[in-house]
Motif scaffolding. Structure first.
Motif, PDB file in Angstrom:
ATOM      1  N   UNK D  58      54.709  39.774  47.524  1.00  0.00           N
ATOM      2  CA  UNK D  58      55.735  40.768  47.857  1.00  0.00           C
ATOM      3  C   UNK D  58      56.627  41.075  46.643  1.00  0.00           C
ATOM      4  N   UNK D  59      57.323  42.169  46.735  1.00  0.00           N
ATOM      5  CA  UNK D  59      58.276  42.539  45.691  1.00  0.00           C
ATOM      6  C   UNK D  59      57.589  43.136  44.475  1.00  0.00           C
ATOM      7  N   UNK D  60      58.223  43.002  43.309  1.00  0.00           N
ATOM      8  CA  UNK D  60      57.682  43.613  42.102  1.00  0.00           C
ATOM      9  C   UNK D  60      56.327  43.024  41.744  1.00  0.00           C
ATOM     10  N   UNK D  61      56.033  41.823  42.228  1.00  0.00           N
ATOM     11  CA  UNK D  61      54.737  41.193  41.979  1.00  0.00           C
ATOM     12  C   UNK D  61      53.601  42.046  42.534  1.00  0.00           C
ATOM     13  N   UNK D  62      53.824  42.684  43.669  1.00  0.00           N
ATOM     14  CA  UNK D  62      52.784  43.500  44.291  1.00  0.00           C
ATOM     15  C   UNK D  62      52.492  44.725  43.430  1.00  0.00           C
ATOM     16  N   UNK D  63      53.555  45.328  42.986  1.00  0.00           N
ATOM     17  CA  UNK D  63      53.441  46.560  42.198  1.00  0.00           C
ATOM     18  C   UNK D  63      52.856  46.292  40.811  1.00  0.00           C
ATOM     19  N   UNK D  64      53.475  45.381  40.093  1.00  0.00           N
ATOM     20  CA  UNK D  64      53.086  45.132  38.706  1.00  0.00           C
ATOM     21  C   UNK D  64      51.794  44.316  38.643  1.00  0.00           C
ATOM     22  N   UNK D  65      51.672  43.362  39.548  1.00  0.00           N
ATOM     23  CA  UNK D  65      50.502  42.492  39.523  1.00  0.00           C
ATOM     24  C   UNK D  65      49.228  43.161  39.995  1.00  0.00           C
ATOM     25  N   UNK D  66      49.353  44.334  40.588  1.00  0.00           N
ATOM     26  CA  UNK D  66      48.167  45.056  41.068  1.00  0.00           C
ATOM     27  C   UNK D  66      47.932  46.326  40.257  1.00  0.00           C
ATOM     28  N   UNK D  67      48.496  46.382  39.063  1.00  0.00           N
ATOM     29  CA  UNK D  67      48.289  47.528  38.174  1.00  0.00           C
ATOM     30  C   UNK D  67      48.717  48.845  38.818  1.00  0.00           C
ATOM     31  N   UNK D  68      49.802  48.805  39.547  1.00  0.00           N
ATOM     32  CA  UNK D  68      50.350  50.023  40.150  1.00  0.00           C
ATOM     33  C   UNK D  68      51.831  50.082  39.828  1.00  0.00           C
ATOM     34  N   UNK D  69      52.161  49.864  38.581  1.00  0.00           N
ATOM     35  CA  UNK D  69      53.570  49.635  38.257  1.00  0.00           C
ATOM     36  C   UNK D  69      54.481  50.833  38.538  1.00  0.00           C
TER      37      UNK D  69
ATOM     38  N   UNK E  14      37.907  34.686  46.933  1.00  0.00           N
ATOM     39  CA  UNK E  14      37.992  36.130  46.643  1.00  0.00           C
ATOM     40  C   UNK E  14      39.451  36.473  46.429  1.00  0.00           C
ATOM     41  N   UNK E  15      39.831  36.681  45.183  1.00  0.00           N
ATOM     42  CA  UNK E  15      41.250  36.945  44.904  1.00  0.00           C
ATOM     43  C   UNK E  15      41.388  37.815  43.660  1.00  0.00           C
ATOM     44  N   UNK E  16      42.583  38.278  43.413  1.00  0.00           N
ATOM     45  CA  UNK E  16      42.886  39.014  42.190  1.00  0.00           C
ATOM     46  C   UNK E  16      42.456  38.178  40.998  1.00  0.00           C
ATOM     47  N   UNK E  17      41.774  38.819  40.039  1.00  0.00           N
ATOM     48  CA  UNK E  17      41.306  38.028  38.894  1.00  0.00           C
ATOM     49  C   UNK E  17      42.480  37.470  38.072  1.00  0.00           C
ATOM     50  N   UNK E  18      43.636  38.042  38.255  1.00  0.00           N
ATOM     51  CA  UNK E  18      44.816  37.540  37.533  1.00  0.00           C
ATOM     52  C   UNK E  18      45.307  36.213  38.101  1.00  0.00           C
ATOM     53  N   UNK E  68      53.498  34.738  33.490  1.00  0.00           N
ATOM     54  CA  UNK E  68      52.423  35.431  34.215  1.00  0.00           C
ATOM     55  C   UNK E  68      52.918  36.807  34.594  1.00  0.00           C
ATOM     56  N   UNK E  69      53.507  37.487  33.624  1.00  0.00           N
ATOM     57  CA  UNK E  69      54.250  38.695  33.975  1.00  0.00           C
ATOM     58  C   UNK E  69      53.404  39.815  34.579  1.00  0.00           C
ATOM     59  N   UNK E  70      52.096  39.754  34.375  1.00  0.00           N
ATOM     60  CA  UNK E  70      51.247  40.798  34.942  1.00  0.00           C
ATOM     61  C   UNK E  70      50.496  40.361  36.194  1.00  0.00           C
ATOM     62  N   UNK E  71      50.827  39.191  36.715  1.00  0.00           N
ATOM     63  CA  UNK E  71      50.083  38.669  37.873  1.00  0.00           C
ATOM     64  C   UNK E  71      50.847  38.857  39.178  1.00  0.00           C
ATOM     65  N   UNK E  72      50.109  38.989  40.287  1.00  0.00           N
ATOM     66  CA  UNK E  72      50.768  39.173  41.588  1.00  0.00           C
ATOM     67  C   UNK E  72      51.255  37.852  42.169  1.00  0.00           C
ATOM     68  N   UNK E  73      52.277  37.317  41.560  1.00  0.00           N
ATOM     69  CA  UNK E  73      52.833  36.018  41.921  1.00  0.00           C
ATOM     70  C   UNK E  73      54.309  36.203  42.226  1.00  0.00           C
TER      71      UNK E  73
END
Lengths: 89, 89, 89, 89, 89
Positions: D58-69, E14-18, E68-73
């Motif tokens: 949830x939060x910015x992690x969803x947006x940034x971590x899924x390449x949809x910044x 099965x998860x985000x490769x990040x 892990x700034x680009x990961x959905x965490x």
């Protein structure tokens, strides 16, 4: 995101100049989405009407995802739910 | 955003130097907006008075949207609700 | 922000190296600010003592507003509430 | 992150153009993770099916971590929980 | 941050490769920190074991503060609480 129903709007004449031109809609989340007592105020980039069910994004997603990255906005209506869908309430 | 009523203010002499010059207002959210027991402290960029109903932005929206991007601020009064509007309580 | 009382501190020897040198204070929010069961752990950039009432910023405001933008910190004591003020409890 | 079960999906024809091409899944968090009444809507980058248990950021992690910044997205399914694991409910 | 106890872990093939290479720990917050029904899933950068009490950072602090700034965490174990400390439960 959550789904809610637009139940009204609210006016603010004295406000941050970054908010000028925005409509402030009051959204009541679906019961399955949030416990009672959690209405929120969202800007509307889609043009939702009173009574419509909408998709609301919260947090930095509202601000950045709606091209208002410098505005004090933390919730936005980003979609209108198609009619006739059953939402588990 | 949420709507609440300014119920007071609070003073802090020893604080982050990035907060110097700010007023800290205590805002009580509308009952329809938040369950009981959730007052919050918000800076005020509009000049709200005690008793006024205000629009509060939370999270990074408060900091970035109020031109205080380097300050430890997570809530801000960003508008004053026009009088005479019915809010569903 | 919320107001709470410092009720203790906690030590962590094995921790992220970005947290080295920080004190972890346990803050109990005012009853009017949060329902029961919501103590939180905050770093302290002001030097608060046990029993003092403090202003706590949460989220990215804690990290960025306290010059720790690369550290895993999501809450910080950013002010000490002046004594003798009545907070609506 | 939280673990929840995909209980449905929802369609929105009129939506932010940044959301075009995404599926909106309704996720019901595990009882141990969230109190009742907290379903959420998440985009799905993994390809989860109805009934599967998933990991939601949830939060910015969803947006940034899924390449949809730049998109108004605040929750995403980022993993599918392997079957046969006991989750403390 | 909050303090909680590691009560288990969960696997996701099965998860985000990040997210590859991360352990997903289930953390149950201390009763004084969160009401019941609020377990969360956190990555672990410290190497905590089942039963250990840990410090958890949430939100962008988890992602950015753990490199892990680009990961959905959105949650990470960032410290292990030293044994023998009394936490107000």
């Amino acid at each position: 995101m959550i789904i809610g129903q637009v139940i009204g709007s609210v006016f603010s004449t004295r406000k941050s100049e970054k908010l000028i031109g925005n409509k402030f809609m009051i959204v009541r989340p679906e019961k399955s989405m949030k416990a009672d007592g959690n209405d929120l105020v969202a800007i509307d980039i889609i043009g939702a009407g009173i009574g419509e069910k909408v998709l609301v994004a919260e947090g930095s997603a509202a601000r950045i995802g709606c091209d208002m990255k410098d505005a004090p906005v933390d919730a936005a209506i980003v979609g209108i739910i198609d009619e006739g869908q059953e939402l588990s309430d």
